[in-house]
Motif scaffolding. Structure first.
Motif, PDB file in Angstrom:
ATOM      1  N   VAL A 115      71.999 -62.877  78.445  1.00  0.00           N
ATOM      2  CA  VAL A 115      73.328 -63.196  77.951  1.00  0.00           C
ATOM      3  C   VAL A 115      73.426 -62.851  76.469  1.00  0.00           C
ATOM      4  O   VAL A 115      72.611 -63.260  75.662  1.00  0.00           O
ATOM      5  CB  VAL A 115      73.647 -64.685  78.173  1.00  0.00           C
ATOM      6  CG1 VAL A 115      75.005 -65.030  77.595  1.00  0.00           C
ATOM      7  CG2 VAL A 115      73.593 -65.027  79.652  1.00  0.00           C
ATOM      8  N   LEU A 163      72.786 -57.267  84.576  1.00  0.00           N
ATOM      9  CA  LEU A 163      73.911 -58.163  84.339  1.00  0.00           C
ATOM     10  C   LEU A 163      73.430 -59.598  84.164  1.00  0.00           C
ATOM     11  O   LEU A 163      72.432 -60.012  84.763  1.00  0.00           O
ATOM     12  CB  LEU A 163      74.893 -58.096  85.507  1.00  0.00           C
ATOM     13  CG  LEU A 163      75.765 -56.837  85.573  1.00  0.00           C
ATOM     14  CD1 LEU A 163      76.496 -56.781  86.898  1.00  0.00           C
ATOM     15  CD2 LEU A 163      76.762 -56.815  84.416  1.00  0.00           C
ATOM     16  N   PRO A 164      74.152 -60.369  83.333  1.00  0.00           N
ATOM     17  CA  PRO A 164      73.808 -61.791  83.167  1.00  0.00           C
ATOM     18  C   PRO A 164      73.949 -62.528  84.493  1.00  0.00           C
ATOM     19  O   PRO A 164      74.646 -62.072  85.404  1.00  0.00           O
ATOM     20  CB  PRO A 164      74.828 -62.290  82.145  1.00  0.00           C
ATOM     21  CG  PRO A 164      75.317 -61.047  81.451  1.00  0.00           C
ATOM     22  CD  PRO A 164      75.260 -59.973  82.477  1.00  0.00           C
ATOM     23  N   GLN A 197      86.317 -58.766  79.843  1.00  0.00           N
ATOM     24  CA  GLN A 197      85.049 -59.410  79.548  1.00  0.00           C
ATOM     25  C   GLN A 197      84.483 -60.048  80.805  1.00  0.00           C
ATOM     26  O   GLN A 197      85.200 -60.288  81.777  1.00  0.00           O
ATOM     27  CB  GLN A 197      85.226 -60.464  78.443  1.00  0.00           C
ATOM     28  CG  GLN A 197      85.611 -59.870  77.095  1.00  0.00           C
ATOM     29  CD  GLN A 197      85.719 -60.929  76.003  1.00  0.00           C
ATOM     30  OE1 GLN A 197      86.265 -61.994  76.222  1.00  0.00           O
ATOM     31  NE2 GLN A 197      85.194 -60.605  74.824  1.00  0.00           N
ATOM     32  N   GLY A 198      83.188 -60.320  80.771  1.00  0.00           N
ATOM     33  CA  GLY A 198      82.556 -60.969  81.912  1.00  0.00           C
ATOM     34  C   GLY A 198      82.576 -60.110  83.159  1.00  0.00           C
ATOM     35  O   GLY A 198      82.751 -60.621  84.274  1.00  0.00           O
ATOM     36  N   GLY A 216      72.946 -56.675  74.473  1.00  0.00           N
ATOM     37  CA  GLY A 216      73.495 -55.427  74.987  1.00  0.00           C
ATOM     38  C   GLY A 216      73.586 -54.378  73.907  1.00  0.00           C
ATOM     39  O   GLY A 216      73.340 -54.644  72.730  1.00  0.00           O
ATOM     40  N   THR A 260      79.991 -52.547  76.298  1.00  0.00           N
ATOM     41  CA  THR A 260      78.651 -53.057  76.032  1.00  0.00           C
ATOM     42  C   THR A 260      77.821 -52.872  77.293  1.00  0.00           C
ATOM     43  O   THR A 260      78.218 -53.329  78.374  1.00  0.00           O
ATOM     44  CB  THR A 260      78.674 -54.547  75.648  1.00  0.00           C
ATOM     45  OG1 THR A 260      79.474 -54.719  74.483  1.00  0.00           O
ATOM     46  CG2 THR A 260      77.265 -55.048  75.364  1.00  0.00           C
ATOM     47  N   THR A 261      76.699 -52.185  77.159  1.00  0.00           N
ATOM     48  CA  THR A 261      75.826 -51.953  78.306  1.00  0.00           C
ATOM     49  C   THR A 261      74.579 -52.823  78.204  1.00  0.00           C
ATOM     50  O   THR A 261      74.074 -53.089  77.114  1.00  0.00           O
ATOM     51  CB  THR A 261      75.392 -50.479  78.395  1.00  0.00           C
ATOM     52  OG1 THR A 261      74.633 -50.133  77.232  1.00  0.00           O
ATOM     53  CG2 THR A 261      76.606 -49.562  78.486  1.00  0.00           C
ATOM     54  N   GLN A 295      76.178 -51.678  90.074  1.00  0.00           N
ATOM     55  CA  GLN A 295      77.468 -52.146  89.592  1.00  0.00           C
ATOM     56  C   GLN A 295      78.559 -51.220  90.123  1.00  0.00           C
ATOM     57  O   GLN A 295      78.403 -49.993  90.129  1.00  0.00           O
ATOM     58  CB  GLN A 295      77.522 -52.184  88.068  1.00  0.00           C
ATOM     59  CG  GLN A 295      78.791 -52.871  87.550  1.00  0.00           C
ATOM     60  CD  GLN A 295      78.834 -53.000  86.048  1.00  0.00           C
ATOM     61  OE1 GLN A 295      78.321 -52.150  85.329  1.00  0.00           O
ATOM     62  NE2 GLN A 295      79.457 -54.068  85.545  1.00  0.00           N
ATOM     63  N   LYS A 299      81.394 -58.112  86.346  1.00  0.00           N
ATOM     64  CA  LYS A 299      80.363 -58.502  87.314  1.00  0.00           C
ATOM     65  C   LYS A 299      79.775 -57.271  88.007  1.00  0.00           C
ATOM     66  O   LYS A 299      80.074 -56.136  87.642  1.00  0.00           O
ATOM     67  CB  LYS A 299      80.950 -59.479  88.331  1.00  0.00           C
ATOM     68  CG  LYS A 299      81.469 -60.775  87.713  1.00  0.00           C
ATOM     69  CD  LYS A 299      81.929 -61.736  88.766  1.00  0.00           C
ATOM     70  CE  LYS A 299      82.486 -63.013  88.128  1.00  0.00           C
ATOM     71  NZ  LYS A 299      81.452 -63.737  87.357  1.00  0.00           N
ATOM     72  N   THR A 349      79.092 -55.040  80.624  1.00  0.00           N
ATOM     73  CA  THR A 349      79.478 -56.451  80.608  1.00  0.00           C
ATOM     74  C   THR A 349      80.874 -56.648  80.035  1.00  0.00           C
ATOM     75  O   THR A 349      81.532 -57.652  80.319  1.00  0.00           O
ATOM     76  CB  THR A 349      78.490 -57.285  79.781  1.00  0.00           C
ATOM     77  OG1 THR A 349      78.434 -56.771  78.448  1.00  0.00           O
ATOM     78  CG2 THR A 349      77.103 -57.245  80.399  1.00  0.00           C
ATOM     79  N   GLN A 350      81.329 -55.722  79.207  1.00  0.00           N
ATOM     80  CA  GLN A 350      82.681 -55.816  78.659  1.00  0.00           C
ATOM     81  C   GLN A 350      83.220 -54.416  78.380  1.00  0.00           C
ATOM     82  O   GLN A 350      82.453 -53.466  78.208  1.00  0.00           O
ATOM     83  CB  GLN A 350      82.714 -56.667  77.402  1.00  0.00           C
ATOM     84  CG  GLN A 350      81.861 -56.170  76.259  1.00  0.00           C
ATOM     85  CD  GLN A 350      82.002 -57.055  75.025  1.00  0.00           C
ATOM     86  OE1 GLN A 350      83.073 -57.615  74.771  1.00  0.00           O
ATOM     87  NE2 GLN A 350      80.952 -57.165  74.251  1.00  0.00           N
TER      88      GLN A 350
END
Length: 378
Positions: free
Chosen positions: A90, A78-79, A20-21, A93, A73-74, A341, A23, A4-5
């Motif tokens: 959300v 995914l959110p 960050q964020g 992680g 961060t795993t 991903q 996808k 996620t980041q």
């Protein structure tokens, strides 16, 4: 698992990068030499504590820094696309960090806990890599193909890694004894017995995995390249298949003692991709070879998910290279269907936008001179 980041410090020309964020599909575009591949290397460092380029650690570290560091961060999933503080997943992680210094020393932390083995990293962030170096699966030495096969076995058979470690220790000790000249029969017998046990176990694990890999690969290639209908995967265990490993070791004992190393065993195993009864590396074009490499990698990711072992993350460097739009589209459709991903690089963002399914939301990042910025069409 998915990222996620990501934070990158001093990996080649990437001095300080914070993403960050992230996808499901993350596209990094820019000119050659801008640092796109270094982003993929950084993720590989986070999952394997090394680069996929096979170069030394020193060349991976920015020349002005004593070390390089990657944090991420795993999460299991995914959110959701729309940020919602009440949405499941959300903010949940596991932090992962890897630091390498110029002496080669590695510091690895998962969830704030120091770990000693790369195996724990690999379990935390399973990676599949498709780069120019991946052609070695077809054209390179057997070692690359054994690593490919063992990646799959490792992620689906939990007992494999322990047996593999025991085998490596046994064959090292046995070879040391064989090279001495004066051999302690009792000691050699003990190590040979352990070698036979662990080698047999490794081979059985590999055979079991190969039996489900081969049809999965064939199914995927039927979608990617139906004209290559004569493709076939073959597995060679590393000794005469009519013999047990114990029998093969006994039969080869004279040659082993004369030349000072163990000739037969899983360390000689190989898998070959055949096309019409010939080696694919010798008969297929460069573009066809890339499709086969993609098929091999996609098959492992699909199997991992089907067997309930989670999803792997794909690192794809310069997807459009060697492939036309039609075949790039097929690869992207398969990746999208796996819900894996993906981190992919290209020179022009339109090269990926034009072939990725429209239903997928893409995170676009422009890379220029080591600086990575999120890109919007506005």
């Amino acid at each position: 698992m998915a990222l996620t980041q990501l934070q990158i410090s001093n990996v080649r020309n990437l001095q300080q990068v914070r993403l960050q964020g992230l996808k499901g599909v993350n596209v990094f575009f820019g000119c050659n030499g801008s640092g796109k591949t270094s982003v993929l290397e950084s993720i590989h460092l986070l999952g394997m504590a090394r680069s996929f380029r096979g170069s030394s650690v020193k060349s991976l570290i920015n020349h002005e820094s004593p070390s390089c560091t990657v944090f991420g961060t795993t999460v299991l999933d995914l959110p959701p696309p729309v940020a919602d503080e009440g949405a499941a997943g959300v903010g949940v992680g596991t932090p992962v960090g890897v630091q390498r210094n110029r002496s080669g020393e590695a510091q690895i932390k998962i969830g704030g806990r120091a770990v000693r083995t790369v195996a724990e990293l690999a379990e935390q962030l399973p990676l599949q890599v498709i780069t120019a170096e991946s052609f070695g699966l077809l054209t390179g030495a057997p070692g690359a193909r054994r690593q490919y096969l063992d990646w799959g076995v490792f992620h689906v058979e939990h007992q494999f890694f322990g047996q593999w470690q025991r085998f490596q220790r046994s064959i090292k000790q046995r070879n040391n004894l064989l090279r001495r000249g004066k051999i302690s029969d009792q000691e050699l017998t003990a190590w040979t017995r352990d070698l036979a046990q662990t080698g047999t176990a490794i081979s059985e694990y590999r055979k079991g995995y190969f039996q489900i890999l081969a049809p999965c690969f064939k199914e995927i290639m039927a979608r990617l390249a139906p004209s290559l209908g004569a493709l076939e995967l073959r597995y060679q265990q590393g000794w005469d298949r009519q013999l047990s490993y114990s029998e093969a070791l006994a039969q080869g004992f004279t040659a082993d003692t004369e030349q000072g190393y163990t000739h037969s065993g899983p360390q000689r195993a190989d898998i070959r991709v055949m096309s019409g009864g010939h080696l694919a590396a010798e008969t297929l074009s460069r573009g066809q070879q890339k499709l086969v490499v993609c098929g091999l990698k996609l098959a492992q990711g699909r199997l991992m998910a089907q067997l309930g072992r989670g999803k792997c993350t794909y690192l794809i460097d310069d997807l459009p290279s060697e492939l036309d739009n039609a075949h790039s589209l097929l690869v992207c459709e398969l990746l999208a269907s796996m819900d894996a991903q993906v981190f992919v690089t290209c020179i022009d963002q339109r090269e990926i936008r034009s072939v990725w399914p429209e239903s997928e939301e893409l995170a676009m990042f422009h890379v220029e001179q080591g600086v990575v910025r999120r890109h919007s069409e506005e």
